[in-house]
Design a protein around this motif. Structure first.
Motif, PDB file in Angstrom:
ATOM      1  N   ASP A 192       0.829  -1.209   0.000  1.00 28.64           N
ATOM      2  CA  ASP A 192       0.000   0.000   0.000  1.00 28.64           C
ATOM      3  C   ASP A 192       0.862   1.257   0.000  1.00 28.64           C
ATOM      4  O   ASP A 192       0.495   2.272  -0.616  1.00 28.64           O
ATOM      5  CB  ASP A 192      -0.973   0.004   1.179  1.00 28.64           C
ATOM      6  N   LEU A 193       2.028   1.199   0.679  1.00 23.15           N
ATOM      7  CA  LEU A 193       2.905   2.356   0.671  1.00 23.15           C
ATOM      8  C   LEU A 193       3.616   2.494  -0.673  1.00 23.15           C
ATOM      9  O   LEU A 193       3.781   3.601  -1.179  1.00 23.15           O
ATOM     10  CB  LEU A 193       3.921   2.260   1.804  1.00 23.15           C
ATOM     11  N   ASN A 196       1.513   4.392  -2.903  1.00 22.57           N
ATOM     12  CA  ASN A 196       1.166   5.751  -2.507  1.00 22.57           C
ATOM     13  C   ASN A 196       1.871   6.778  -3.394  1.00 22.57           C
ATOM     14  O   ASN A 196       3.031   6.582  -3.774  1.00 22.57           O
ATOM     15  CB  ASN A 196       1.568   5.967  -1.047  1.00 22.57           C
ATOM     16  N   TRP A 225       6.009   0.470   9.888  1.00 18.38           N
ATOM     17  CA  TRP A 225       5.260   1.040   8.764  1.00 18.38           C
ATOM     18  C   TRP A 225       3.948   1.674   9.195  1.00 18.38           C
ATOM     19  O   TRP A 225       3.432   2.562   8.505  1.00 18.38           O
ATOM     20  CB  TRP A 225       5.023  -0.033   7.693  1.00 18.38           C
ATOM     21  N   ASP A 226       3.392   1.257  10.331  1.00 13.86           N
ATOM     22  CA  ASP A 226       2.175   1.908  10.817  1.00 13.86           C
ATOM     23  C   ASP A 226       2.452   3.371  11.160  1.00 13.86           C
ATOM     24  O   ASP A 226       1.604   4.251  10.944  1.00 13.86           O
ATOM     25  CB  ASP A 226       1.624   1.177  12.034  1.00 13.86           C
ATOM     26  N   ARG A 229       2.573   5.265   7.976  1.00 11.14           N
ATOM     27  CA  ARG A 229       1.200   5.574   7.551  1.00 11.14           C
ATOM     28  C   ARG A 229       0.652   6.755   8.350  1.00 11.14           C
ATOM     29  O   ARG A 229      -0.084   7.595   7.809  1.00 11.14           O
ATOM     30  CB  ARG A 229       0.315   4.342   7.717  1.00 11.14           C
ATOM     31  N   THR A 241       8.810   9.777   5.315  1.00  5.68           N
ATOM     32  CA  THR A 241       8.130  10.112   4.060  1.00  5.68           C
ATOM     33  C   THR A 241       8.678  11.360   3.388  1.00  5.68           C
ATOM     34  O   THR A 241       8.194  11.740   2.312  1.00  5.68           O
ATOM     35  CB  THR A 241       6.623  10.285   4.317  1.00  5.68           C
TER      36      THR A 241
END
Length: 542
Positions: A192-193, A196, A225-226, A229, A241
């Protein structure tokens, strides 16, 4: 399982099932904590000192504490607890005293290296050597605070080119690499990342690898990774990020050892960590059956508050490859550890690192690039020997236009330097007599050119993706985060980390590694080797 990487299909399948490596890591974490904090009763008053609190030091602290050995961890740097406001660490574009260990200038970003800063117990230390600069962490957590969060496992074929046969890759693969991954909470970049929009750089790197004709090897990162997010959701300060990392991650998403090994060690009740205590001497006492460590207690601005002398039955040195070796060569020169052998200080390598920047990339990589990375490229057909290449997310000024890529090329090379005691200065120094014409530089430059030809020029873009590796900006092999060796296993130490000449003195960090781990970043291997050393020590001293 001996596979050092993950396929793209593995990552996507894991995400689809909701049981990717990150999810498994989160499920395993609480079980590991409960097991790790169950300490044995004190073992007859036996004591140990651990110098340094990075990967090797943290492993030592936990395993000694669990075994009931009263252990003191001596760390020169301060603690760096994550501030809920997201302001624990300096940032690459606005460095201050927190960025560097008692320096007038920050070390990392070429765009800010001339900016004056206040002298402070900052998180990054740079050892300026003859031929190379080596970067180390300073703080509770050591190098894990400032490393790039890459935790790949080397392939057997590469590992066995470097390590002596006494270090069984199969055993590491079955026991110690999995243990290290579980403790550090590692996992690959989730699907999912990767999808993104902020991760355009990761997707561009995979596309460039495909154009080169290679297959990406997805590997682990030491990242929660949470929390990444949460950065994207705006509930944590952006760090991973936006390409931060070398000065620390303000969101807390980096699983540095002050988030796992060290708190679990302290929870045993047998481990005490002394921050801002800089070790300046180690000596044998009682005929070498015990050891005395002298440390200066300082404040965050370098003022000496006290000088302490600690004595213990066992001494584990894990201050980073240069600093561990420097303590040893100094102790030998001054007669404090007279039985050290002639191999002490020898065998320093840079892990085969060669840093490049690819400029005017034809694909968008973004300016503040989300990372830390995604996958390795291996080229086993390169005429000069096997090579690897990875992409490292980085923040760039908007003027760069998002078309710049930072890549690390790694080769297996026999180039080795040394850490030597200089009688005239009274200090240890790093000597690495390899420049632009060295074996590593010659082969890595050639590979950078081949990558450009196959990934860009062959597709009609000869003016894009041009590699830059000027040593003046710290590129090429001019600097390394991965200094290894100086107390190499099978030479200065035995294959279990015991220093030759002393039964109760151990080296358990990157100084023990023979200059390279084999085409990947060394953090996971250092952790796994330290776990192996501590298992052997405790089995022999049960």
């Amino acid at each position: 399982m001996e596979s050092a990487g993950y396929s793209r299909r593995d990552v996507l399948r894991g995400a689809a099932l909701g049981l990717g490596a990150a999810a498994l890591g989160s499920l395993a974490g609480p079980l590991t904590i409960r097991a790790a904090t169950a300490a044995a009763a004190p073992r007859g008053g036996r004591t140990a000192i651990v110098v340094g609190s990075g990967f090797g030091g943290a492993v030592s602290a936990l395993r000694l504490g669990m075994a009931g050995i009263e252990t003191t961890v001596v760390e020169r740097g301060r603690r760096w607890p994550i501030d809920p406001a997201g302001n624990t660490f300096a940032t690459l574009d606005a460095p201050d005293g927190r960025s560097a260990w008692f320096s007038d200038r920050p070390y990392i970003n070429p765009l800010t290296q001339l900016q004056p800063i206040s002298r402070y117990a900052g998180v990054v230390d740079q050892v300026s050597g003859n031929g190379i600069n080596a970067v180390y962490g300073a703080g509770v957590g050591g190098g894990s605070l400032v490393f790039g969060a890459y935790t790949p496992q080397p392939r057997r074929q590469d590992f066995e080119q470097i390590f002596p046969r006494q270090i069984d890759y199969g055993e590491l693969d079955r026991v110690y690499y999995p243990r290290a991954r579980a403790m550090l909470g590692t996992s690959p970049l989730p699907a999912d990342l990767l999808a993104n929009p902020k991760y355009v750089g990761a997707r561009s790197w995979l596309a460039d690898v495909a154009d080169f004709g290679g297959t990406p090897t997805f590997h682990d990162f030491c990242v929660d990774w949470d929390l990444v997010r949460a950065e994207l959701a705006g509930t944590r300060r952006p760090s991973v990020t936006v390409g931060e990392g070398p000065y620390g991650i303000n969101s807390g998403a980096k699983n540095s050892v002050d988030h796992n090994y060290l708190p679990r060690a302290e929870a045993t009740g047998n481990v005490t960590v002394l921050p801002l205590h800089e070790v300046i001497e180690i000596r044998e006492v009682e005929g070498g059956t015990k050891f005395e460590v002298t440390a200066r207690q300082i404040d965050e601005y370098g003022t000496v508050l006290d000088t302490k002398r600690l004595v213990a039955d066992y001494l584990f040195v894990a201050a980073g490859s240069f600093h561990t070796s420097a303590l040893m060569v100094t102790a030998r020169a001054k007669g404090w550890l007279p039985r050290l052998n002639e191999h002490v200080g020898k065998g320093f390598g840079n892990n085969g690192d060669f840093l490049i920047s690819r400029t005017l990339t034809r694909r968008e990589y973004g300016t503040k690039q989300a990372g830390p990375g995604v996958a390795l490229l291996y080229d086993d057909e390169f005429p000069d020997g096997p090579m690897s290449m990875s992409w490292q997310a980085a923040p760039f000024p908007d003027i760069a236009g998002g078309n710049t890529s930072t890549n690390l090329i790694q080769a297996i090379t026999r180039d080795r330097g040394s850490i030597d005691y200089n009688v005239s200065t009274g200090r240890a120094e790093l000597n690495y007599p390899f420049g632009e014409n060295s074996d590593l530089d010659t082969r890595a430059r050639r590979f950078a050119g081949v990558f450009h030809e196959r990934a860009d020029a062959a597709h009609g873009f000869p003016l894009n993706g041009i590699p830059v590796y000027t040593r003046l900006a710290g590129f090429g092999s001019a600097s390394t985060y991965h200094g290894l060796g100086g107390m190499v296993m099978g030479r200065a130490c035995d294959y279990e980390g015991r220093v030759v000449g002393y039964d109760n003195l151990y080296v358990v960090d990157g100084a023990l590694i023979p200059g390279s781990v084999g085409l990947v970043n060394p953090s996971l291997t250092i952790t796994a080797i330290a776990e192996r050393c501590l298992d052997r020590f405790l089995a022999a001293n049960g």
